[in-house]
Design an enzyme around this catalytic site. Sequence first.
Site, PDB file in Angstrom:
ATOM      1  N   ASP A 152       0.712  -1.222   0.086  1.00  0.00           N
ATOM      2  CA  ASP A 152       0.004   0.064  -0.003  1.00  0.00           C
ATOM      3  C   ASP A 152       0.887   1.177   0.040  1.00  0.00           C
ATOM      4  O   ASP A 152      -0.017   2.310  -0.208  1.00  0.00           O
ATOM      5  CB  ASP A 152      -0.983  -0.079   1.128  1.00  0.00           C
ATOM      6  CG  ASP A 152      -1.956  -0.909   1.295  1.00  0.00           C
ATOM      7  OD1 ASP A 152      -2.326  -1.573   0.281  1.00  0.00           O
ATOM      8  OD2 ASP A 152      -2.611  -1.342   2.173  1.00  0.00           O
ATOM      9  N   ARG A 200      -0.868  -9.032  -5.640  1.00  0.00           N
ATOM     10  CA  ARG A 200       0.059  -9.365  -4.451  1.00  0.00           C
ATOM     11  C   ARG A 200       1.006 -10.528  -4.966  1.00  0.00           C
ATOM     12  O   ARG A 200       2.187 -10.618  -4.411  1.00  0.00           O
ATOM     13  CB  ARG A 200      -0.500  -9.645  -3.167  1.00  0.00           C
ATOM     14  CG  ARG A 200      -1.501  -8.415  -2.655  1.00  0.00           C
ATOM     15  CD  ARG A 200      -2.134  -8.861  -1.238  1.00  0.00           C
ATOM     16  NE  ARG A 200      -2.146 -10.235  -0.756  1.00  0.00           N
ATOM     17  CZ  ARG A 200      -2.227 -10.703   0.405  1.00  0.00           C
ATOM     18  NH1 ARG A 200      -2.363  -9.540   1.318  1.00  0.00           N
ATOM     19  NH2 ARG A 200      -2.309 -11.842   0.821  1.00  0.00           N
ATOM     20  N   GLU A 238      -9.890  -0.420  -1.201  1.00  0.00           N
ATOM     21  CA  GLU A 238     -10.641  -1.236  -0.537  1.00  0.00           C
ATOM     22  C   GLU A 238     -10.876  -0.616   1.032  1.00  0.00           C
ATOM     23  O   GLU A 238     -11.967  -1.029   1.587  1.00  0.00           O
ATOM     24  CB  GLU A 238      -9.877  -2.758  -0.013  1.00  0.00           C
ATOM     25  CG  GLU A 238      -8.532  -2.378   0.619  1.00  0.00           C
ATOM     26  CD  GLU A 238      -7.557  -3.362   0.962  1.00  0.00           C
ATOM     27  OE1 GLU A 238      -8.324  -4.543   1.441  1.00  0.00           O
ATOM     28  OE2 GLU A 238      -6.445  -3.521   1.077  1.00  0.00           O
TER      29      GLU A 238
END
Length: 480
Positions: free
Chosen positions: A223, A379, A322
């Site tokens: 992130d 990811r 998210e």
Amino acid sequence: MASSASPETPKPKIITGPGGYVLEDVPHLSDYIPDLPVYTNPLQDNPAYSVVKQYFVHVDDTVPQKVVVHKDSPRGVHFRRAGPRQKVYFHSDDVRACIVTCGGLCPGLNTVIREIVCGLYHMYGVKKVLGIDGGYRGFYAKNTVHLDPKVVNDIHKRGGTILGTSRGGHDTTKIVDSIYDRGINQVYIIGGDGTQRGASVIFEEVRRRGLKVSVVGIPKTIDNDVPVIDKSFGFDTAVEEAQRAINAAHVEAESFENGIGLVKLMGRYSGFIAMYATLASRDVDCCLIPESPFFLEGPGGLFEYIERRLKENGHMVLVIAEGAGQELLAEATTEKDASGNKLLQDVALWVSQRIKDHFSKERKMTINLKYIDPTYMIRAVPSNASDNVYCTLLAQSAVHGAMAGYTGYTSGLVNGRQTYIPFYRITEKQNKVVITDRMWARLLSSTNQPSFLHPKDIIEDKVDEEPATQLLDNGNCSPN
């Protein structure tokens, strides 16, 4: 051998100089272990580095945290520059290093592991390197994995981590006991802010026991929410992969009447992936991130904007991080995962359903909405070329610091230079998108979306979020 000394928890090492110079230094083994032997750095006899002029970093080299200043500004905060030192505090034959990966997956994990192993082996002649299996609990619950250049040779071409990972499992006493029992004297910990907090606690316990053990962190967060450093490894790869999902959403939306492509991207508390992927794509009509509140109904709301874009273009692409809009969901939860992160509701799926309901029931307007969630695909991919180079620099800098006797630090890039940053600076807060900054303004001008903020909110946000030493858009320093 463990020392009988039990020093108190140290205060941050702050060194000041003329002109407002401040060095936030990192701990050194010699701070709490007297009369340590010092050795000549084996790199001076390494043929690969014989052509480099002034290869060893000067003891006084530091890197400023901020490079944009006025002529009469104080010199400000600096960090110790990373790199090899002329003298080292470990003999190569005595080093027994270990590597552990914790938390979620991130592109580049295997590259960092590979370069720590190869850096220790090829630069310093260290042959004893262990991999801790399965995160922090692997220190006391699992067997170790032997690592050498042959074992890690091709792992950078794979996603994930060959060592395995997990959340939680941090038991300081058991971990340090395991480090001592195994004779480990260099610990390389790869993980996010929670993992780095754990590394800081391990360092403090190692110091309390007086052990000659360097504890080193390499910050990992897809992130990009670790403070101080320019960016975290894997971020460039994540943005690149996120664009693939956005491109697919754009194709789907463009191919149907009133088509809407909705893409959910990572960003629990920070919307950097969504913001940068949106800017890079130029196909996105609206980007929603945790730092920027939004609302659905009424004038200036998301539904009104979607309807306008569909009438103008016939399609639209919506990107949602998210962690955005969690306050809109009625089923807010206080539950946390093993790493201490708040469990989030699936706001993107909720918004997609609300959009469908609004246009089918209230507006009587046919839409074709396609929902794409590439989270775990992003990811799990290997790191790209840019991140591979960055991982190499991070890993080698970490190795140089540990061999030089530094401990209790994170290896990170600050203003384009590799540095050693004290743990407390990495764990004190999270890096977030500043929605009164130019980068967010660039996004708004690219998507033409509403800011969903009233002028009063913008003024309050500037007061709350503007760092005291940051230059404002008018060129003046913050009044603080």
